[in-house]
Scaffold this motif. Structure first.
Motif, short mmCIF file in Angstrom:
data_model
loop_
_atom_site.label_atom_id
_atom_site.label_comp_id
_atom_site.label_asym_id
_atom_site.label_seq_id
_atom_site.Cartn_x
_atom_site.Cartn_y
_atom_site.Cartn_z
N GLU A 1 0.83 -1.22 0.00
CA GLU A 1 0.00 0.00 0.00
C GLU A 1 0.86 1.25 0.00
N HIS B 1 -0.66 1.71 -7.98
CA HIS B 1 -1.29 1.36 -6.71
C HIS B 1 -1.95 -0.02 -6.79
N GLU B 2 -2.73 -0.23 -7.84
CA GLU B 2 -3.40 -1.51 -7.99
C GLU B 2 -2.41 -2.64 -8.25
N ARG B 3 -1.34 -2.34 -9.00
CA ARG B 3 -0.34 -3.38 -9.28
C ARG B 3 0.37 -3.83 -8.01
N GLY C 1 -7.94 -0.90 -1.50
CA GLY C 1 -8.52 -0.64 -2.82
C GLY C 1 -9.57 0.44 -2.79
N ASN D 1 -8.21 4.06 -2.80
CA ASN D 1 -7.63 4.62 -4.02
C ASN D 1 -8.68 5.50 -4.72
N VAL E 1 -9.83 4.83 -8.66
CA VAL E 1 -10.51 3.60 -9.07
C VAL E 1 -11.94 3.65 -8.55
N PRO F 1 -12.64 -2.60 -6.70
CA PRO F 1 -12.06 -3.33 -5.55
C PRO F 1 -12.99 -4.39 -4.99
N GLU G 1 -12.90 -7.40 -7.39
CA GLU G 1 -11.61 -8.07 -7.26
C GLU G 1 -11.51 -8.81 -5.92
#
Length: 456
Positions: A132, A143-145, A183, A186, A189, A194, A197
């Motif tokens: 994070e 960030h997501e990666r 998530g 963020n 997004v 999130p 996912e």
């Protein structure tokens, strides 16, 4: 060998009854299906203590490998986004190695179950926190990666850590919860992404928990089988040892039997022959034992043999072996004795049994009956009465030549039967006091013959 035996250290403090009870518990658990095995109570503690070394090595190796890999990925962070180099070095090269070193220290020695179990949630929480921070510093798609990479790394910990099911579930909940929370934090997004996912990875990572527990069950089942085999093997070895002692020991006298004597003689003979040494043998035979046994009874004969064996055992020097050769015959092997060296046999001939059982003969004598004696071949005898003693004996006194002749015949017949020969009867010979013969007539000076001549 030491590591293998440490898995069964729980058996060291158990006696035969305790091992039988533990074996019954193992049979009760192993009677069910493998997937239904559940360890409770003593079996659970035994398995935790036995498997701690394996669990500790597995977890510490994973923590070490992830620490090294985290330090190497600093180069990947620099390639992906050069401004992240400083933050990556601080988090991946300093924070992760230090924090994981503390967790590895926890597994240096056995600790409480909850302390060992909480290491998994702390491990995955630290990994997700680093992901994070790096993702927030990179921004945008990074960030997501980073969250995805942290989720993948922590999922390996859920599979690798051999801990109890409750702590595996706790680690999974921590990973999914942090992934969803970071998530949603963020702003770039949509909130639906999130959530979707998280739902997907919940099913994926949720499948890892039963897989880990299936591995734990298989390992526990294998250990229970090995523990059961170890108990049965040790019980069989103890039984074989007892049988070996019984096979080499005379049941009446407690001395080694003929089989043990022959084995010892062969070993001592080979040892003395290898160094050009000498070995001595002493043969002891109790004379007139059959008459003593028939007249006094078999119980008295057995007590007589026990007293003789005790006297022989007490006179044996260190390194010697006394054994019962058969019947009333005893034998002793004394290594290092020179030829015609009678020093080892002298104490045996002079020995008086101090602990011989009293009352060797209890049956009262009948009218005209004399007390029989069991005499050894060297003139020592054990006689019955109130207190048995060992002394030098002369031939049986107070009995005529017929009694002596009958004793000779009985002794000859007993030896013939023992050697497998047909006994022959001895010709009766009259005693010297009854020998009378008529002499041939001898002429005298007067030319006449005497009426009778007697030769004594």
């Amino acid at each position: 060998m030491e590591r293998r035996s440490s898995r069964y250290v729980a058996l060291d403090g158990l006696d035969a009854a305790g091992r039988e009870k533990l074996l019954a518990e193992l049979d009760a658990v192993l009677a069910c299906r493998v997937r239904d095995i559940s360890l409770t109570g003593r079996l659970r503690e035994i398995y935790r203590a036995a498997s701690w070394r394996h669990r500790s090595r597995t977890i510490r190796f994973w923590l070490l490998w992830v620490s090294v890999f985290s330090a190497v990925t600093c180069l990947i962070d620099y390639v992906m986004h050069p401004p992240l180099l400083g933050v990556s070095l601080a988090l991946r090269s300093v924070f992760i190695p230090v924090f994981y070193a503390v967790l590895a220290w926890i597994w240096v020695r056995p600790r409480a179950s909850w302390i060992e179990g909480v290491t998994l949630p702390l491990t995955v929480a630290a990994m997700m926190l680093v992901a994070e921070l790096l993702g927030s510093a990179g921004g945008g798609a990074l960030h997501e990666r980073y969250l995805m990479g942290g989720l993948f790394a922590t999922s390996t910990a859920i599979v690798v850590f051999p801990i109890e099911r409750v702590w595996s579930i706790a680690g999974t909940v921590v990973v999914i919860g942090l992934f969803l929370m970071f998530g949603l934090m963020n702003p770039n997004v949509d909130a639906k992404v999130p959530i979707l996912e998280t739902t997907f990875f919940t099913f994926v990572i949720g499948c890892l928990v039963p897989a880990r527990q299936a591995m734990n069950t298989v390992l526990a089942h294998a250990y229970l089988l090995s523990l059961r085999k170890r108990i049965l093997t040790e019980a069989l070895a103890a039984a074989n040892a007892r049988l070996a002692v019984l096979a080499d020991t005379d049941g009446l006298t407690g001395l080694p039997n003929r089989r043990a004597f022959q084995g010892r003689l062969a070993r001592d003979w080979a040892e003395q022959a290898a160094r050009s040494g000498t070995i001595g043998a002493i043969l002891i035979d109790v004379d007139h034992f059959k008459r003593f046994n028939d007249s006094a009874g078999h119980a008295a004969g057995d007590r007589c043999l026990v007293a003789v064996a005790a006297a022989i055992r007490a006179t044996m020097p260190d390194g010697a072996l006394a054994a019962r050769y058969g019947g009333e015959e005893f034998v002793a092997v004394v290594p290092g004795t020179r030829p015609r060296d009678d020093r080892q046999a002298d104490p045996l001939r002079r020995r008086r049994p101090r602990a011989a059982p009293s009352g060797l003969l209890r049956r009262p004598l009948r009218d005209g009956e004399r007390r029989n004696r069991a005499r050894t071949r060297r003139g020592r005898c054990i006689r019955g009465g109130g207190a048995p003693a060992v002394r030098r004996c002369s031939p049986l006194r107070g009995q005529g030549s017929g009694t002596r002749q009958r004793g000779r015949r009985l002794g000859h017949e007993g030896r013939a039967r023992r050697d497998g020969r047909r006994p022959r009867r001895l010709r009766r010979q009259p005693g010297p006091s009854r020998v009378r013969a008529r002499a041939k007539p001898v002429p005298t000076d007067e030319g006449r013959l005497p009426e009778r001549a007697q030769v004594l």
